[in-house]
Motif scaffolding. Structure first.
Motif, PDB file in Angstrom:
ATOM      1  N   ILE B  45       0.851  -1.197   0.000  1.00 28.60           N
ATOM      2  CA  ILE B  45       0.000   0.000   0.000  1.00 28.60           C
ATOM      3  C   ILE B  45       0.882   1.240   0.000  1.00 28.60           C
ATOM      4  CG2 ILE B  45      -1.762   1.287   1.262  1.00 28.60           C
ATOM      5  CD1 ILE B  45      -2.830  -1.383   2.260  1.00 28.60           C
ATOM      6  N   ILE B  46       1.938   1.199   0.822  1.00 32.43           N
ATOM      7  CA  ILE B  46       2.842   2.350   0.873  1.00 32.43           C
ATOM      8  C   ILE B  46       3.498   2.562  -0.489  1.00 32.43           C
ATOM      9  CG2 ILE B  46       5.003   3.192   1.871  1.00 32.43           C
ATOM     10  CD1 ILE B  46       4.162   1.726   4.455  1.00 32.43           C
ATOM     11  N   PRO B  50      -3.334   2.807  -2.522  1.00 29.39           N
ATOM     12  CA  PRO B  50      -4.440   1.872  -2.360  1.00 29.39           C
ATOM     13  C   PRO B  50      -5.067   1.419  -3.687  1.00 29.39           C
ATOM     14  CG  PRO B  50      -4.964   4.026  -1.409  1.00 29.39           C
ATOM     15  CD  PRO B  50      -3.557   4.093  -1.863  1.00 29.39           C
ATOM     16  N   PHE B  51      -5.106   2.318  -4.676  1.00 31.88           N
ATOM     17  CA  PHE B  51      -5.778   1.984  -5.929  1.00 31.88           C
ATOM     18  C   PHE B  51      -5.057   0.838  -6.653  1.00 31.88           C
ATOM     19  CE2 PHE B  51      -6.224   2.670 -10.541  1.00 31.88           C
ATOM     20  CZ  PHE B  51      -7.592   2.518 -10.655  1.00 31.88           C
ATOM     21  N   ASP B  54      -4.935  -2.510  -4.874  1.00 31.30           N
ATOM     22  CA  ASP B  54      -6.131  -3.336  -4.996  1.00 31.30           C
ATOM     23  C   ASP B  54      -6.118  -4.114  -6.317  1.00 31.30           C
ATOM     24  OD1 ASP B  54      -8.431  -4.009  -3.504  1.00 31.30           O
ATOM     25  OD2 ASP B  54      -9.617  -3.130  -5.139  1.00 31.30           O
ATOM     26  N   ILE B  55      -5.707  -3.412  -7.379  1.00 30.46           N
ATOM     27  CA  ILE B  55      -5.669  -4.083  -8.685  1.00 30.46           C
ATOM     28  C   ILE B  55      -4.636  -5.206  -8.686  1.00 30.46           C
ATOM     29  CG2 ILE B  55      -5.012  -3.741 -11.099  1.00 30.46           C
ATOM     30  CD1 ILE B  55      -6.357  -1.030 -10.969  1.00 30.46           C
ATOM     31  N   TYR B  56      -3.457  -4.896  -8.169  1.00 29.73           N
ATOM     32  CA  TYR B  56      -2.407  -5.921  -8.141  1.00 29.73           C
ATOM     33  C   TYR B  56      -2.842  -7.121  -7.312  1.00 29.73           C
ATOM     34  CZ  TYR B  56       0.879  -2.498 -10.090  1.00 29.73           C
ATOM     35  OH  TYR B  56       1.508  -1.594 -10.896  1.00 29.73           O
TER      36      TYR B  56
END
Ligand code: HEM
Lengths: 386, 658
Positions: B45-46, B50-51, B54-56
């Motif tokens: 996340i860092i 977040p975007f 989430d996809i990964y």
């Protein structure tokens, strides 16, 4: 001499020759050497290492039978190394002795190797320009001499590591510096094998380019980074697997880089070279492609073994035969790529510039697996960081 | 229906698909080497926000090698190889064994490699000798009488064809073995909810969801656990990206000792754990030492030395308040990774012990000639966290370190983990402790004791400098100087006087020099007093004591940069290490190893045993027998040419002479 003679058989093709007295003398010497080491130092070796010793003796004995020049090389390297050991007399401080300082100490031997390889590369090209078979013969001799010095350097370095401290002693295939020397020696030997097999010295210069690059790196690494200093092994590398995994890997790398250099010459020849061009002296396209295929096949076979050995080692050191560690994964990528190349070649009969280009790409992938992974990706393979 | 089936079989076994699959797997594998796999989600996340995270995550890129789509491609490859084998094997076996006795003179003449020979030998004798010779050369031989004479067909190197089978069977076996050992099934179970991933750290098993704890019988896993010396565990943990699941073991592992050996340059030489396996089921126990590269195999479980860390070493230390007017020493005890509040008011500092190291081996710069190494002894790393959450990090050595012949207690401080430590050098007294320095400091902190001391001695100063000033006045000045120095060091003094010179005071430089002398005087008097009080004073300052005073003054001057008013002196420790073990069970390993063996054999058979045929047509002549012969090789025509020339030579020598 004419151009013709450049592609005359250089040596009798001796797969089916009768064994002569010197062959038995050779086998006797190798067996004696193996047994001597086995009896005197078995206390320092575990069962696996004794098997490796036996295996190496058999391989060396056999190699010297089918390729007598290899036998001469080994004899010279061993005699040089024994002289070095004698001169050291168990004290690192004896390195000041004239012969050690200027020739036989590992660092000097490796400098000689570098110098001779560079000279050989130049001579091969000079031979092409001057159309001199004699110069080409000299170039081959220089490669042999360089290989002898490289091998001596490695053997003596092995001994020197024990002189630093018995704890520190280890076979010199444990870091980037040492494996680069190994790479030069192995690649040169494989090249010499094809040179004999195909009775042509015209490809030497092109193949030596990759060794020249390796020498360039080696010198930079020595003088900029003092990489030649002998360091003790990290615990993860203290394993007999290293002794066979690394050399097997470098036979693979050596073959792949030769294949790439041949791919390069094949591409250079794509437009029919003018009669006066040095390229016109190179073997026919299908001969180059044949050697390229042979090199990739040999490389693939040894790379398969090396990856398998690495996997068996990982099972013992990291707790699993396959961890998808970056180094492992890149080995797989290299392997899959050459498997695809071989299928293309065998089943679809592809050849020509596309396959030559692919072999160069394959080498770039190999190069990344060998160097790039250590430089750019992290993982469990702790050695060889730049 | 039939048609589509046969079409899809054809598609699956096509070479194009095979090559495509090999390359697709290669490319997909690259992703997993660039993106670090199986890290805690926070790290991703860092890194990606977040975007993208989430996809990964949805694409399964964080554990790509057991993501369904990757496994599916592998399955495709296995299918492809299997069908390929299924279709090719009968053909290959048949052709490997087929002697092709239908060859006629016409055919043989048209082979690239053929030759003729007239011999004086009778047909029967030649046939017999030729067959014998071929068998000696490793050929299998069959002969048949044809209208044109006697046809002898010979084959060598069928192993090449079996090599094809072995290589490709090996690929299938390795993939299946690998699947048996992969955590793909476990991943599927977490998707269906049969297994629950635990995300909280440090909670007891009893507080976990039952579905987090896997079965003891789980046939295949790779788990890890960190065990402090002396402790015993019977569970391990499997890292699952978002958290972990628990793998109970049917025995317990006790770590009796963990050891690190060092080379004399300080590099670690070996990591070893003495383990005791206690097995209730078998009512047995087993003791064994494991090392890196030397795991322990027990009942199909393999236990590896994987890592190490601190297992909660207990440290005893003294806490000194650097602002106290008396030497205040508070004894405390804390284990590594524990925290405590320092004495003081509500928003007092929090002390967090982060690391203890028993050895600190560094190259020794003092011995410039030879490369030697020196152990700086035990050290302690801690953080002092303020109420607002910010923290400084400190590194204190337990024993004095000799630098240029003098002993110092070193304490490093840094504001962030990226920065280098800056070290405070506290001169050590004859007991190797900081106490003498701290007594000196306490006196400087204590105006009540300091004022009369300075006043008593100020007459000496007045006499020396011949200043028209009263003892009380000069004492005031001295006190102010000491105070400024204590708070801001020499830097503070300099700053003070440079503002004075900016303000146009003409003799500021003189003033500064005079002040430095006065400060020196005050510090020296205080130091003498401390020596006296400690019964150390012998009437005259020795060179050693003057050195100590100078070192103390340097240390005092940098105290204001130390960032805290506490000094921690490590007094004693009980080192408890923890060993990191990896425990695995891999039922697929034996299959994979079998595959390895077959693959190696297969590849070498394919490449280095050429499959080749020779045909000899023997026909009678007036004087003997005419021999028409030729041959071919499945591959490598160029090599075969050489080989053929070679045996042709031999054949002529052997058979023509008769
Ligand atoms: C990881 C997967 C694979 C590996 C490692 C592999 C390996 C090999 C090797 C080393 C060769 C010999 C090439 C040569 O002689 O130069 C070969 C040949 C061959 N492979 Fe594969 N292979 C794989 C997958 C496949 C697949 C999926 C197919 C089916 C479409 C296939 C079909 C063939 C065929 C037909 C040959 C030629 C056999 C002959 O006539 O000599 N292979 N393979």
């Amino acid at each position: 001499m004419t151009t013709e003679s450049l592609s005359q058989p250089l040596m009798q093709y001796d797969d089916h020759r009768q064994l002569a007295a010197v062959d038995f003398l050779w086998l006797f010497t190798v067996a004696g050497g193996g047994l001597f080491i086995g009896f005197n130092y078995h206390g320092y070796m575990n069962g696996y290492e004794q098997i490796i010793l036996a295996g190496s003796s058999v391989t060396i004995g056999w190699g010297g039978l089918v390729w007598t020049a290899l036998r001469r090389l080994l004899i010279v390297a061993v005699l040089f190394s024994l002289s070095a050991i004698y001169l050291y007399a168990g004290e690192l401080t004896n390195a000041r002795h004239f012969l050690l300082e200027y020739m036989l100490a590992s660092q000097s031997a490796i400098m000689w190797m570098s110098f001779l390889f560079l000279l050989a590369t130049g001579s091969y090209f000079l031979a092409l320009y001057s159309r001199s078979a004699f110069t080409a013969t000299v170039a081959s001799a220089l490669v042999w001499a360089a290989t002898a010095m490289g091998l001596t350097g490695l053997l003596v370095r092995w001994y020197e590591s024990y002189l630093i401290h018995p704890d520190v002693g280890h076979i010199p295939v444990s870091n980037l510096y040492e494996v680069f020397i190994l790479f030069c020696v192995i690649t040169a030997l494989i090249y010499l094998h094809y040179e004999r097999r195909y009775a042509t010295r015209t490809l030497g210069g092109f193949v030596m380019l990759v060794i020249t690059a390796a020498i360039g790196f080696l010198l930079w690494y020595t003088f900029e980074r003092q990489a030649h200093e002998i360091q003790p092994l990290v615990p993860a590398l203290k394993s007999y697997w290293m002794k066979i995994h690394v050399p097997a890997n470098f036979i693979g790398y050596g073959c792949f880089s030769i294949a790439a250099m041949l791919g390069l010459t094949r591409l250079l020849k794509q437009r029919k070279p003018a009669a006066r061009s040095i390229l016109a002296q190179l073997p026919a396209n299908d001969v180059i492609e044949d050697i390229m295929y042979k090199a990739i096949a040999l490389g693939f076979a040894f790379f398969t073994i090396a990856t398998i050995l690495g996997s068996l080692w990982a099972a013992e050191a990291w707790g699993g035969y396959w961890s998808w560690d970056p180094k492992e994964t890149w080995a797989l990528i290299v392997w899959l790529n050459y498997a695809a190349w071989l299928h293309m070649h065998i089943s679809k009969g592809w050849h020509g510039p596309a396959m030559a280009g692919w072999s160069i790409v394959g080498f770039l992938i190999t190069l990344f697996a060998f160097l790039g992974v250590n430089m750019f990706l992290s993982g469990l393979h702790s050695y060889g960081e730049l | 229906m039939r048609l589509t089936l046969s079409r899809s079989v054809q598609f699956l076994s096509s070479m194009n698909l095979a090559i495509t699959l090999l390359l697709v797997i290669a490319v997909a594998s690259v992703i997993g080497t660039i993106l670090r796999q199986n890290e805690p989600y926070q790290n991703y996340i860092i890194k990606f926000g977040p975007f993208w995270h989430d996809i990964y995550r949805r694409l399964g890129l964080y554990d790509i090698y057991s993501t369904p789509w990757f496994v599916l491609i592998m399955a495709f490859l296995v299918c492809s190889v299997s069908i390929c084998l299924y279709r090719n094997t009968p053909k290959i076996l048949a052709s490997a064994r087929n002697f092709q006795l239908h060859q006629r003179a016409n055919h043989i003449q048209h082979l690239t490699h053929h030759a003729r020979l007239d011999t004086q030998t009778g047909m029967d004798k030649l046939l017999f000798e030729l067959q014998h010779w071929l068998k000696q050369q490793g050929y299998r031989v069959q002969s048949q009488a044809t209208g044109e004479g006697m046809l002898v067909a010979a084959i060598r190197g069928e192993a090449n064809r079996y090599g094809y089978l072995l290589t490709h069977v090996a690929v299938i076996i390795i993939c299946i073995g690998g699947l048996l050992d992969s955590n793909f099934p476990l991943k599927l179970k977490t998707r269906t909810g049969q297994v629950q991933i635990e995300t909280r750290d440090d909670i007891p098993l009893s507080a976990m969801d039952k579905r987090t704890i896997l079965s003891k019988e789980n046939p295949s896993f790779r788990a890890s656990v960190s065990i402090p010396e002396g402790r015993r565990v019977n569970t391990a943990f499997i890292n699952m990206g978002a958290g972990y699941v628990v793998q109970p073991l049917p025995f317990s592992i006790q770590v009796q000792d963990f050891r690190i050996e060092h080379y004399n340059n300080g590099q670690p030489k070996s990591f070893a754990s003495d383990l005791r396996i206690v097995d209730k089921a078998n009512a047995t126990s087993l003791e064994q030492t494991i090392l890196v590269n030397h795991p322990l195999n027990y009942r199909g479980y393999t236990i590896y030395q994987a890592s190490f860390g601190d297992g909660g070493s207990v440290l005893k230390f003294s806490l000194f308040d650097l602002q106290s007017p008396t030497l205040q020493k508070t004894a405390a005890q804390l284990a590594v990774s524990e925290t405590m509040r320092l004495p003081g008011d509500a928003d007092a500092l929090q002390l967090e012990l982060t690391e203890f190291k028993k050895f600190n081996i560094f190259p020794d710069n003092d011995a410039a000639t030879d490369k030697k190494f020196r152990d700086f002894g035990p050290s302690l790393t801690f953080k002092l966290r303020q109420a607002d959450g910010t923290a400084r990090e400190y590194l204190n050595y337990m024993y004095p370190v000799t630098i240029a012949g003098r002993d110092y207690l070193l304490s490093g401080v840094r504001e962030s983990p990226q920065a280098d430590y800056r070290y405070l050098h506290i001169p050590a007294d004859d007991n190797g402790s900081a106490e003498l320095f701290l007594r000196f400091l306490a006196l400087l902190n204590d105006e009540v004791r300091l004022r009369p001391l300075l006043q008593r001695n100020s007459t000496m100063l007045i006499e020396n400098t011949a200043l028209p000033i009263s003892p009380a006045e000069i004492t005031n000045v001295l006190i102010r100087l000491v105070d400024l120095f204590r708070r801001q060091g020499f830097d503070g003094l300099k700053a003070h006087f440079s503002t004075a010179s900016d303000a146009g005071i003409s003799d500021a430089q003189d003033l500064q020099n005079a002040s430095l002398k006065m400060l020196q005087f005050a510090l020296q008097q205080s130091y003498l007093k401390v020596l006296e009080d400690s019964d150390l004073f012998t009437g005259e300052l020795s060179a050693h004591e003057i050195q100590f005073l100078n070192d103390s003054i340097i240390a005092l001057s940098s105290l204001h940069e130390y960032g805290t008013t506490y000094f921690i002196q490590l007094d004693d420790f009980e080192e408890i290490q923890a060993t990191g073990l990896q425990i695995s069970r891999s039922p697929g390993a034996k299959w994979v190893y079998l595959g390895f063996l077959l693959l190696t054999l297969g590849v070498f058979m394919l490449f280095y045993i050429p499959h080749q045929r020779l045909w000899f047509l023997l026909s009678g002549t007036d004087t003997g027998t005419h021999l028409l012969y030729g041959g071919s090789r499945t591959r490598h025509q160029a090599d075969f040419g050489r080989y053929f020339a070679n045996i042709s030579h031999t054949i002529k020598q052997t058979f023509a002479a008769h």
